[in-house]
Design a protein around this motif. Sequence first.
Motif, PDB file in Angstrom:
ATOM      1  N   ARG A   1       4.019   2.770 -12.846  1.00  0.00           N
ATOM      2  CA  ARG A   1       3.426   2.243 -11.624  1.00  0.00           C
ATOM      3  C   ARG A   1       4.400   1.237 -11.005  1.00  0.00           C
ATOM      4  NH1 ARG A   1      -1.592   0.377  -9.983  1.00  0.00           N
ATOM      5  NH2 ARG A   1      -0.718   1.583  -8.279  1.00  0.00           N
TER       6      ARG A   1
ATOM      7  N   THR B   1      -7.691   0.247  -2.777  1.00  0.00           N
ATOM      8  CA  THR B   1      -7.039   1.205  -3.662  1.00  0.00           C
ATOM      9  C   THR B   1      -7.643   1.061  -5.058  1.00  0.00           C
ATOM     10  OG1 THR B   1      -4.939   2.253  -4.226  1.00  0.00           O
ATOM     11  CG2 THR B   1      -4.969  -0.145  -4.318  1.00  0.00           C
TER      12      THR B   1
ATOM     13  N   ASP C   1       4.471   6.450  -7.526  1.00  0.00           N
ATOM     14  CA  ASP C   1       3.397   5.850  -8.337  1.00  0.00           C
ATOM     15  C   ASP C   1       2.682   6.948  -9.130  1.00  0.00           C
ATOM     16  OD1 ASP C   1       1.314   4.368  -9.332  1.00  0.00           O
ATOM     17  OD2 ASP C   1       0.443   3.856  -7.382  1.00  0.00           O
TER      18      ASP C   1
ATOM     19  N   PHE D   1       1.647  -4.328  -3.077  1.00  0.00           N
ATOM     20  CA  PHE D   1       2.830  -3.772  -3.734  1.00  0.00           C
ATOM     21  C   PHE D   1       4.072  -4.499  -3.255  1.00  0.00           C
ATOM     22  CE2 PHE D   1      -0.448  -0.607  -3.737  1.00  0.00           C
ATOM     23  CZ  PHE D   1      -0.383  -0.110  -5.027  1.00  0.00           C
TER      24      PHE D   1
ATOM     25  N   LEU E   1       7.854   2.697  -5.896  1.00  0.00           N
ATOM     26  CA  LEU E   1       6.967   2.559  -4.740  1.00  0.00           C
ATOM     27  C   LEU E   1       6.595   3.938  -4.179  1.00  0.00           C
ATOM     28  CD1 LEU E   1       5.743   0.147  -3.299  1.00  0.00           C
ATOM     29  CD2 LEU E   1       7.721   0.103  -1.787  1.00  0.00           C
ATOM     30  N   ASP E   2       7.535   4.866  -4.225  1.00  0.00           N
ATOM     31  CA  ASP E   2       7.260   6.215  -3.718  1.00  0.00           C
ATOM     32  C   ASP E   2       6.991   7.203  -4.844  1.00  0.00           C
ATOM     33  OD1 ASP E   2       7.545   5.774  -0.863  1.00  0.00           O
ATOM     34  OD2 ASP E   2       9.605   5.227  -1.390  1.00  0.00           O
TER      35      ASP E   2
ATOM     36  N   ILE F   1       1.875  -2.946   1.347  1.00  0.00           N
ATOM     37  CA  ILE F   1       3.192  -3.377   0.858  1.00  0.00           C
ATOM     38  C   ILE F   1       3.480  -4.781   1.388  1.00  0.00           C
ATOM     39  CG2 ILE F   1       5.672  -2.885   0.898  1.00  0.00           C
ATOM     40  CD1 ILE F   1       4.920   0.108   1.062  1.00  0.00           C
TER      41      ILE F   1
ATOM     42  N   VAL G   1      -0.363   3.759  -3.760  1.00  0.00           N
ATOM     43  CA  VAL G   1       0.358   2.950  -2.761  1.00  0.00           C
ATOM     44  C   VAL G   1      -0.038   3.358  -1.343  1.00  0.00           C
ATOM     45  CG1 VAL G   1       2.630   2.298  -1.889  1.00  0.00           C
ATOM     46  CG2 VAL G   1       2.329   2.756  -4.329  1.00  0.00           C
ATOM     47  N   LYS G   2      -0.239   2.356  -0.483  1.00  0.00           N
ATOM     48  CA  LYS G   2      -0.461   2.596   0.953  1.00  0.00           C
ATOM     49  C   LYS G   2       0.506   1.686   1.700  1.00  0.00           C
ATOM     50  CE  LYS G   2      -4.625   4.481  -0.116  1.00  0.00           C
ATOM     51  NZ  LYS G   2      -5.843   3.789  -0.442  1.00  0.00           N
ATOM     52  N   GLU G   3       1.039   2.192   2.798  1.00  0.00           N
ATOM     53  CA  GLU G   3       2.009   1.414   3.584  1.00  0.00           C
ATOM     54  C   GLU G   3       1.456   0.029   3.926  1.00  0.00           C
ATOM     55  OE1 GLU G   3       5.042   2.885   4.469  1.00  0.00           O
ATOM     56  OE2 GLU G   3       5.612   0.877   5.155  1.00  0.00           O
TER      57      GLU G   3
ATOM     58  N   HIS H   1       2.884  -4.528  -8.727  1.00  0.00           N
ATOM     59  CA  HIS H   1       1.775  -4.812  -7.806  1.00  0.00           C
ATOM     60  C   HIS H   1       0.944  -5.960  -8.345  1.00  0.00           C
ATOM     61  CE1 HIS H   1       0.303  -1.992 -10.840  1.00  0.00           C
ATOM     62  NE2 HIS H   1      -0.820  -2.672 -10.768  1.00  0.00           N
TER      63      HIS H   1
END
Length: 289
Positions: free
Chosen positions: A214, A99, A245, A235, A242-243, A255, A250-252, A217
Motif C-alpha cells: 500500500r 475510502t 495500491d 496519501f 501511489l498508482d 493526495i 487511492v483517489k486523486e 497514507h
Amino acid sequence: MRNVTIDNITDVVINAMSPDIAPRNRQIMTSLIKHLHGFAREVDLTFPEWLEACEFMRRAGDISDDKRNEFILICDILGLEVLVDMQDHRVTDGESESTVLGPFYRENPPVLPKGASIIQKHFDNSQTVRVSGRVLDTAGRPIEGVTIDVWEDAPNGLYEQQDPDQPDYNLRGRFVTDANGEYAFVGIRPEPYPIPYDGAAGELLNYMGHHPWRPGHIHFMLFKDGYQTLISQIFDADTKYLDKDSVFAVKESLIGQMRPAPAGADTELVMDFDFRLKKAVAKTLIAAE
Ligand code: BEZ
Ligand code: FE
C-alpha cells in the motif's frame, strides 16, 4: 425437480426460493446465483478447481478471529470493498471522498489537544510532519466540534497493534476542530507497507500475480452529529505505490503534498489538508398507525 441439466440448473435454484422471502433477499440471491453459475460456465470450472476454492475459503475462515477478518482482505484485493464504498458514498455536494477503513482502526484513541503529537516512540530515518487544515461543510463554512480520529503505521511499516515493540496507541490520536473548523497534529511521514499476506489473502495475491503493498497514507475518521461520518485516507504525493495500491483505495482528491517546514518549525515537514463534510440525511419518521 429431478431433471436438472446444465441448461436449467440456474432457473431451478432461483425458483427454489420461497415466494415469502424479502424482495431484497430475492434480488440479491437471484443475481448472485446467475453470476456464480455464469462464471462457472464461462471458465468451464472443473471439480478440483471448485474444491480448491472451497478449501481456500476454509483456510480464510481458519485464520479469521475477532481481530482479523480474512474475507475483508480478500474483498480488498478484489477491489470489492472500494467498489461498495464508492457506491455507498457517492459524492453529491463536493464533500470529501471516502475510502476503505482497513483492519487497523482502534476505537477510543488518546484524546489530544490541537497541535499535539501522536508519536510515542522515536524511529531513526523517519520525518515528522505537522498535518493541519480545516473541516468545512459543503457550502465552505467551518464546522466546529468535529471529532477526528487519526492513525498511521510506523516507519517499520507496522501499526502499533502488529508490533509488540510499539507503545499502546502509538501513532493514534483523537482531535476536535476549533471554532474556525481547524485541526492540527504532529505525526510522521507514513511508509508504504504490505497488507497482511500470511494467510488466504496472500495466497490469492500470488494466484493473481499481484503484490501486497500500500502507498504511504494516514487514516482519518471524522464524525459529528448532523453530518455524515467520513472514513478516508490522505496519501503522500511522493510515496511509492501511489498508482499500484494493492487495495485500489487511492483517489486523486485524497493526495496530500508534504512540504519542507518553514525555518523554526518543530517538524521537518508540513501538510495542509481540508475536509468537507456533508449533512446527514434526516431519518424519515414513520407515523404510528
Ligand atoms: C489499511 O490501509 O490499513 C488497509 C486497508 C485495506 C487492507 C489492509 C490494510
Ligand atoms: Fe493503512
